[in-house]
Design a protein around this motif. Sequence first.
Motif, PDB file in Angstrom:
ATOM      1  N   HIS A   1       0.763  -1.146  -0.132  1.00 46.28           N
ATOM      2  CA  HIS A   1       0.054   0.030   0.010  1.00 46.28           C
ATOM      3  C   HIS A   1       0.722   1.128  -0.210  1.00 46.28           C
ATOM      4  O   HIS A   1       1.846   1.208   0.331  1.00 46.28           O
ATOM      5  N   GLN A   2       0.351   2.252  -0.367  1.00 49.02           N
ATOM      6  CA  GLN A   2       0.971   3.681  -0.487  1.00 49.02           C
ATOM      7  C   GLN A   2       0.477   4.494   0.568  1.00 49.02           C
ATOM      8  O   GLN A   2      -0.689   4.323   1.121  1.00 49.02           O
ATOM      9  N   CYS A   3       1.362   5.386   1.174  1.00 51.06           N
ATOM     10  CA  CYS A   3       1.092   6.276   2.148  1.00 51.06           C
ATOM     11  C   CYS A   3       1.620   7.837   1.681  1.00 51.06           C
ATOM     12  O   CYS A   3       2.035   7.802   0.529  1.00 51.06           O
ATOM     13  N   ASP A   4       1.433   8.773   2.545  1.00 49.35           N
ATOM     14  CA  ASP A   4       1.953   9.922   2.119  1.00 49.35           C
ATOM     15  C   ASP A   4       3.645  10.048   1.634  1.00 49.35           C
ATOM     16  O   ASP A   4       4.113  10.737   0.492  1.00 49.35           O
ATOM     17  N   SER A   5       4.251   9.243   2.399  1.00 51.72           N
ATOM     18  CA  SER A   5       5.701   9.210   2.091  1.00 51.72           C
ATOM     19  C   SER A   5       6.484   8.154   1.179  1.00 51.72           C
ATOM     20  O   SER A   5       7.457   8.246   0.810  1.00 51.72           O
TER      21      SER A   5
ATOM     22  N   VAL B   1       5.904  -4.517   3.880  1.00 53.67           N
ATOM     23  CA  VAL B   1       4.958  -5.424   4.333  1.00 53.67           C
ATOM     24  C   VAL B   1       5.495  -6.142   5.633  1.00 53.67           C
ATOM     25  O   VAL B   1       6.645  -6.273   5.846  1.00 53.67           O
ATOM     26  N   PHE B   2       4.584  -5.780   6.709  1.00 50.09           N
ATOM     27  CA  PHE B   2       5.128  -6.339   8.043  1.00 50.09           C
ATOM     28  C   PHE B   2       4.688  -7.958   8.050  1.00 50.09           C
ATOM     29  O   PHE B   2       3.844  -8.360   7.604  1.00 50.09           O
ATOM     30  N   VAL B   3       5.891  -8.711   8.647  1.00 50.20           N
ATOM     31  CA  VAL B   3       5.609 -10.193   8.381  1.00 50.20           C
ATOM     32  C   VAL B   3       4.536 -10.766   9.453  1.00 50.20           C
ATOM     33  O   VAL B   3       4.313 -11.609   9.432  1.00 50.20           O
ATOM     34  N   ASP B   4       4.377  -9.971  10.540  1.00 45.11           N
ATOM     35  CA  ASP B   4       3.465 -10.350  11.702  1.00 45.11           C
ATOM     36  C   ASP B   4       2.914  -9.266  12.455  1.00 45.11           C
ATOM     37  O   ASP B   4       3.299  -8.038  12.212  1.00 45.11           O
TER      38      ASP B   4
ATOM     39  N   GLY C   1       8.419  -8.966  -5.406  1.00 40.44           N
ATOM     40  CA  GLY C   1       7.366 -10.046  -5.397  1.00 40.44           C
ATOM     41  C   GLY C   1       5.986  -9.366  -5.120  1.00 40.44           C
ATOM     42  O   GLY C   1       5.062 -10.215  -5.382  1.00 40.44           O
ATOM     43  N   PHE C   2       6.016  -8.543  -4.298  1.00 39.82           N
ATOM     44  CA  PHE C   2       4.458  -7.906  -3.748  1.00 39.82           C
ATOM     45  C   PHE C   2       3.713  -7.090  -4.962  1.00 39.82           C
ATOM     46  O   PHE C   2       2.831  -7.007  -4.891  1.00 39.82           O
ATOM     47  N   LEU C   3       4.815  -6.945  -5.867  1.00 36.74           N
ATOM     48  CA  LEU C   3       4.021  -5.863  -7.138  1.00 36.74           C
ATOM     49  C   LEU C   3       3.568  -6.921  -8.154  1.00 36.74           C
ATOM     50  O   LEU C   3       3.074  -6.005  -9.117  1.00 36.74           O
ATOM     51  N   LEU C   4       3.824  -8.168  -8.496  1.00 41.60           N
ATOM     52  CA  LEU C   4       3.461  -8.832  -9.209  1.00 41.60           C
ATOM     53  C   LEU C   4       2.195  -9.016  -9.370  1.00 41.60           C
ATOM     54  O   LEU C   4       1.683  -9.491  -8.443  1.00 41.60           O
TER      55      LEU C   4
ATOM     56  N   GLN D   1      13.800   3.700  -6.773  1.00 39.01           N
ATOM     57  CA  GLN D   1      12.377   3.934  -6.055  1.00 39.01           C
ATOM     58  C   GLN D   1      12.450   3.017  -4.797  1.00 39.01           C
ATOM     59  O   GLN D   1      12.054   3.484  -3.713  1.00 39.01           O
ATOM     60  N   PHE D   2      12.887   1.841  -4.892  1.00 38.51           N
ATOM     61  CA  PHE D   2      12.772   0.723  -3.847  1.00 38.51           C
ATOM     62  C   PHE D   2      13.807   1.513  -2.755  1.00 38.51           C
ATOM     63  O   PHE D   2      13.472   1.598  -1.425  1.00 38.51           O
ATOM     64  N   VAL D   3      14.969   2.292  -2.677  1.00 37.71           N
ATOM     65  CA  VAL D   3      15.813   2.859  -2.125  1.00 37.71           C
ATOM     66  C   VAL D   3      15.154   4.089  -1.407  1.00 37.71           C
ATOM     67  O   VAL D   3      15.159   4.270  -0.207  1.00 37.71           O
ATOM     68  N   ALA D   4      14.485   4.993  -2.189  1.00 36.23           N
ATOM     69  CA  ALA D   4      14.156   5.951  -1.738  1.00 36.23           C
ATOM     70  C   ALA D   4      12.538   6.262  -1.354  1.00 36.23           C
ATOM     71  O   ALA D   4      12.254   6.942  -0.342  1.00 36.23           O
ATOM     72  N   ASP D   5      11.822   5.314  -1.781  1.00 41.66           N
ATOM     73  CA  ASP D   5      10.363   5.580  -1.672  1.00 41.66           C
ATOM     74  C   ASP D   5       9.644   4.534  -0.656  1.00 41.66           C
ATOM     75  O   ASP D   5       8.395   4.579  -0.773  1.00 41.66           O
ATOM     76  N   VAL D   6      10.264   3.860  -0.077  1.00 46.08           N
ATOM     77  CA  VAL D   6       9.705   2.901   0.821  1.00 46.08           C
ATOM     78  C   VAL D   6       9.825   3.532   2.285  1.00 46.08           C
ATOM     79  O   VAL D   6      10.707   3.988   2.788  1.00 46.08           O
ATOM     80  N   ALA D   7       8.544   3.686   2.918  1.00 45.17           N
ATOM     81  CA  ALA D   7       8.353   4.552   4.317  1.00 45.17           C
ATOM     82  C   ALA D   7       8.835   3.371   5.387  1.00 45.17           C
ATOM     83  O   ALA D   7       7.829   2.942   6.172  1.00 45.17           O
TER      84      ALA D   7
END
Lengths: 233, 266
Positions: B65-69, B74-77, B88-91, B111-117
């Motif tokens: 999911h997206q948020c403002d930042s 994905v939390f594993v639990d 894998g989550f985007l396919l 994007q993965f490096v900069a845009d994951v909150a």
Amino acid sequence: QVALLDIDICGPSIPKMMGLEGEQVHQSGSGWSPVYVEENLGVMSVGFLLSSPDDAVIWRGPKKNGLIKQFLRDVDWGEIDYLIVDTPPGTSDEHLSIVQYLSATHIDGAVIITTPQEVSLQDVRKEINFCHKVKLPIIGVVENMSGFICPKCKNESQIFPPTTGGAEKMCQALNISLLGKVPLDPQIGKSCDKGQSFLSEVPESPATLSYRSIIQRVQEYCDLQHFQEEKII
Amino acid sequence: ERSNLAGVRHILLVLSGKGGVGKSTIATELALSLRHSGKKVGILDVDLCGPSIPRMFKVQDNDVHQCDSGWVPVFVDQDKSISLMSIGFLLEKPDDAVVWRGPKKNALIKQFVADVAWGELDFLIVDTPPGTSDEHISTVEALRPYKPLGAILVTTPQAVSVGDVRRELTFCKKTGLRVLGIVENMSGFVCPHCSECTNIFSKGGGEELAKHAGVPFLGSVPLDPQLSQSLEEGRDFIQEFPKSSAFPALTHIAQQILDGTSPQSS
């Protein structure tokens, strides 16, 4: 007459496995000469172009593609019965390029290698999809590291467990041939590290029998292709 | 504006020249071990062709999911002490092949490096594909401003694997990435029936390489069917199998990372 082309540019393993480490590529009027293991087995790899075992090939896609093109265009392979191309893992530049560059000629097909676990199969399904996407026929799948028989007590262990049915179930589901299963044998790694032929060194190993059966099936597939082509002509 | 990596205390990469040696396994077990020491850990999976991390935590069917930042990892639990990001989550379909050339891969990695909150993390572990190419160059370039702690290199014992990992060491040297140490994976198998140890993939190559290259040797991890099974089922091996053969080596690796990052160490 066999040619082995190693297009794993970042991790070229073939020279060591063939006992050709330290060999260099020679140029002649007709192009680059492959390095011969035996009269009827010639090899080409970026490994032969590196001067030290520590040399890293830190190239982005276009440069890798350029070298692959050179390997196909400038190596004087002569008349060969089989060109075998070893690839790196993945579905990227090297894979796209080799299929593209060979599209003018005829690729019999791809042999796809997996280990039994789902973690491997999930990537191999992607590789199978890649083959479909680029219209590369699939000769079949090999399940490698398939079980281990303890040399002392002879009991079998599934070190890489086929929790989702292994290659067998995947092949059934996707209607692809399972060419065979190769068990783990410490002698395989040893032979490869020494650059010796495992098939010659350990002819009695169950792994040798598996390899030979798989190779026979690949040959049969290619012979059938050839026969069908001749019919069309 | 605060960067998404501002709350991440330590970034470490798991590299190997060779495929199939167990990078994702080591990354996963390291995350689980660090979590057991009370740390908050994130894993960034930049293997775009063969993303293994989601399944190893049994979250392969999760969406992102997206948020403002940016993207929410994905939390594993429910515990929320391990979070993941992977292609894998985007396919759309898990069997979809990502058949991209370099530039497209590079764009996603940026994007993965900069845009994951990520929020506040003690460790961000970056799992990579084998090799020294687009993904590796782009990942190191994108991470450089955030001063990664360094890289753990994984090999199996045989010469054919060590040969590729030597090149990976050169990559680290050339890109200014500190080598935290070498892990020798798949190092021996103890038969569960008779306890005979067989060196299926030879022995000692990883330790020799570490000595030759002057980098720390973090340990040998034996082949352990219980470990393979845990990864297949997305279970917490460190929590559930403390008596299994790979447990001591895996926790020892984590301990060395912790020792190297404790306030007392220089």
